[in-house]
Write a protein that holds these residues in place. Structure first.
Motif, short mmCIF file in Angstrom:
data_model
loop_
_atom_site.label_atom_id
_atom_site.label_comp_id
_atom_site.label_asym_id
_atom_site.label_seq_id
_atom_site.Cartn_x
_atom_site.Cartn_y
_atom_site.Cartn_z
N VAL A 245 0.75 -1.10 0.11
CA VAL A 245 -0.09 0.07 -0.01
C VAL A 245 0.73 1.41 -0.08
N PHE A 246 1.90 1.11 0.78
CA PHE A 246 2.95 2.41 0.83
C PHE A 246 3.47 2.63 -0.55
N SER A 247 3.68 1.61 -1.25
CA SER A 247 4.39 1.72 -2.60
C SER A 247 3.54 2.05 -3.61
N ILE A 248 2.30 1.50 -3.53
CA ILE A 248 1.10 1.95 -4.21
C ILE A 248 0.81 3.34 -4.25
N ASN A 249 0.86 3.84 -3.03
CA ASN A 249 0.52 5.55 -2.93
C ASN A 249 1.89 6.31 -3.43
N SER A 270 -3.06 -10.80 -2.46
CA SER A 270 -2.34 -11.13 -1.33
C SER A 270 -3.28 -10.86 -0.09
N ALA A 271 -4.01 -9.94 -0.23
CA ALA A 271 -4.85 -9.45 0.85
C ALA A 271 -6.03 -8.67 0.23
N PRO A 272 -6.81 -9.26 -0.32
CA PRO A 272 -8.02 -8.15 -0.74
C PRO A 272 -8.81 -7.46 0.19
N SER A 273 -9.16 -6.24 0.01
CA SER A 273 -9.76 -5.37 0.77
C SER A 273 -10.67 -4.37 -0.16
N VAL A 274 -11.66 -3.80 0.44
CA VAL A 274 -12.66 -2.75 -0.50
C VAL A 274 -11.65 -1.59 -0.92
N SER A 275 -10.68 -1.05 0.21
CA SER A 275 -10.05 0.03 -0.21
C SER A 275 -9.15 -0.07 -1.51
N LYS A 280 -7.71 0.85 -7.00
CA LYS A 280 -7.74 0.20 -8.71
C LYS A 280 -8.58 0.78 -9.41
N SER A 281 -9.79 1.02 -9.23
CA SER A 281 -10.86 1.34 -10.08
C SER A 281 -10.67 3.08 -10.34
N ASN A 306 -22.27 -5.76 -0.26
CA ASN A 306 -23.18 -4.71 0.54
C ASN A 306 -22.27 -3.40 1.02
N ASP A 307 -21.15 -3.32 0.33
CA ASP A 307 -20.46 -2.17 0.47
C ASP A 307 -20.96 -0.95 -0.26
N PHE A 308 -21.17 0.16 0.44
CA PHE A 308 -21.70 1.27 0.05
C PHE A 308 -20.92 2.03 -1.25
N ASP A 309 -19.49 2.40 -0.67
CA ASP A 309 -18.61 3.05 -2.06
C ASP A 309 -18.37 2.00 -3.16
N LEU A 310 -18.48 0.81 -2.86
CA LEU A 310 -18.50 -0.13 -4.35
C LEU A 310 -19.47 0.07 -5.13
N ASN A 311 -20.75 -0.10 -4.63
CA ASN A 311 -21.82 0.14 -5.39
C ASN A 311 -22.27 1.49 -5.60
N TYR A 312 -21.78 2.75 -5.11
CA TYR A 312 -21.94 3.85 -5.45
C TYR A 312 -20.83 4.15 -6.60
#
Length: 372
Positions: A245-249, A270-275, A280-281, A306-312
Motif C-alpha cells: 500500500v505504501f508503494s502504491i501510494n 495477497s490480501a483483498p480489501s474494499v480500499s 484500483k478502479s 453490501n459495501d456502499f462505496d463499491l455500489n456507488y
C-alpha cells in the motif's frame, strides 16, 4: 524483580572493596542491611553514598559508581517508594558511568547482571511516566534503557534474567523500540525515533518495523527516506500488504500508474480489501480506462456486495460512461449506453439502501430519468 535484586546483592558481599573511606562506610551499612534487613542500615548507606558521590575522586572511579548503583537500587526496592523515577535514573547513570570508566574492572559480571535487572525498572517506569503524560521523562528513562541494551549487546547479552527459583524472563527488543518511538514523538523528538527505527530494521528487520519507519518518515515529511525504505522493505517482504500500500501510494504520487496497477493486483491477490479495489478502479478511471474500472468494481462486489462505496462507485462510472457514449450520438452504441444507465440506477438504489444519507440520491435519479 526485588527477589532478583537481593540475590545479586548477596553475591557481591565477598567481592567489593571501596576506593574511599565514605564509600567503604556506605557499603558496610549496605552489607549489614543484607544480613539483618534493618531499614535503618539501608537508610544510612544511602545517606553516606549520596554524600560520597559528590567527591570528585569518586566521580571518576568506576567502583564507586558501581557501589552507588548497588546501594541506590537496594534503597528504593527496600523502602517500597512510590516515586522511583529519580532513583532509577541515578542507578542507570552510575552503572553506565562505571562501565565507561573501566570496561574490565573486577566486578564487571555483577555490573552486567544488575544492568539486566535494572532494564525491567526502566521499561515499566517509562510506560508509567508516559501514561502520566510525562513524555520527556519517559524518553529520558528509555534513553538509559537503550544505552544499557547497547552495553549488554557489546558483551553478548540481552535482558534475559534468571531468578533464584530458576524462572527465566526477557524483555522484547521490539516492544522497547515501539515504546521509545511513541515517547520520542510525544516529546517532540521525531528524528530520534527515526534513528531508533533505522537501527531496529538493521538489527531485527521485519515487515512491521519497515511499515512503522515509513509511516514515521511521512510524519517527518521526509519523502525521500520513506520511498527508500518502501523499496528496501518490499525487496525483503514483497507480499506484505502494508508495504504494498505504501508503494502504491508512492507510485500514484509520481503518476506511475502502470507500476501502481501492478502493485495493486499483487496486493489484492495477497490480501483483498474494499480500499484496494476502490483505489484500483479510481486509478483506471484517471487513465480513462472506464471498462476496466467497471470490470474491477464487478469483481469487488462479488466479495463485498453490501459495501456502499463499491455500489456507488460502480453506479457512478457506469453513468458517466453511458453519458460519454450517448454524446457520440451513434445509434449502434446507444443500446449499450442505455443498459449502463439502467445498471447505474440499480447500483445507486443498492447504495441508497445501505446508507441513504451519504449522497443526494434524488438529484442523481432526476438526472438518470432524463436519459431517453
Amino acid at each position: 524483580m526485588k527477589q532478583l535484586c537481593l540475590f545479586i546483592g548477596i553475591s557481591l558481599l565477598s567481592g567489593l572493596h571501596s576506593q574511599t573511606k565514605d564509600v567503604s562506610k556506605a557499603f558496610s551499612y549496605y552489607s549489614a542491611y543484607m544480613k539483618e534487613s534493618r531499614l535503618s542500615d539501608i537508610d544510612k548507606a544511602y545517606e553516606i553514598i549520596s554524600t560520597a558521590m559528590k567527591d570528585p575522586v569518586n566521580e571518576t572511579n568506576a567502583e564507586a559508581h558501581f557501589y552507588n548503583a548497588v546501594i541506590v537500587k537496594q534503597y528504593f526496592e527496600s523502602k517500597k517508594l512510590e516515586k522511583i523515577d529519580d532513583f532509577i535514573a541515578q542507578t542507570s547513570q552510575s552503572l553506565i558511568k562505571s562501565y565507561q570508566l573501566d570496561k574490565n574492572f573486577k566486578n564487571k559480571e555483577q555490573l552486567l547482571k544488575l544492568m539486566q535487572i535494572l532494564g525491567y525498572d526502566l521499561y515499566s517506569e517509562g510506560i508509567r511516566q508516559h501514561r502520566d503524560n510525562k513524555h520527556e521523562l519517559a524518553y529520558q528513562l528509555y534513553k538509559y534503557l537503550f544505552q544499557i541494551q547497547s552495553i549488554l549487546a557489546e558483551n553478548k547479552l540481552d535482558f534475559t534474567v534468571v531468578s533464584s527459583t530458576g524462572e527465566k524472563t526477557t524483555l522484547s527488543s521490539k516492544d522497547m523500540t515501539n515504546n521509545m518511538v511513541v515517547f520520542c514523538i510525544n516529546s517532540g523528538k521525531k528524528e530520534d525515533a527515526k534513528a531508533l527505527f533505522e537501527k531496529e530494521i538493521q538489527a531485527n528487520p521485519s515487515a512491521l518495523s519497515y511499515a512503522r519507519l515509513i509511516q514515521l518518515c511521512y510524519q517527518l515529511e521526509d519523502k525521500a527516506s520513506a520511498n527508500k525504505y518502501v523499496q528496501e522493505g518490499l525487496a525483503k517482504y514483497p507480499k506484505d500488504s502494508d508495504l504494498l500500500v505504501f508503494s502504491i501510494n508512492s507510485s500514484l504520487g509520481e503518476k506511475n500508474y502502470q507500476q501502481a496497477l501492478k502493485q495493486l493486483d499483487e496486493a489484492i491477490r495477497s490480501a483483498p480489501s474494499v480500499s484496494l479495489f476502490l483505489v484500483k478502479s479510481q486509478t483506471l478511471e484517471n487513465q480513462d480506462k472506464y471498462e476496466e474500472a467497471i470490470a474491477n468494481y464487478r469483481e469487488a462486489l462479488k466479495l463485498y456486495p453490501n459495501d456502499f462505496d463499491l455500489n456507488y462507485g460502480l453506479g457512478y462510472v457506469l453513468l458517466n460512461t453511458s453519458f460519454e457514449i450517448l454524446n457520440e450520438q451513434n445509434e449502434k452504441t446507444k443500446p449499450k449506453a442505455l443498459v449502463y444507465v439502467k445498471e447505474a440506477k440499480d447500483y445507486f438504489n443498492k447504495a441508497k439502501s445501505i446508507d441513504g444519507n451519504k449522497v443526494d440520491f434524488e438529484k442523481i435519479f432526476e438526472q438518470i430519468n432524463k436519459v431517453k
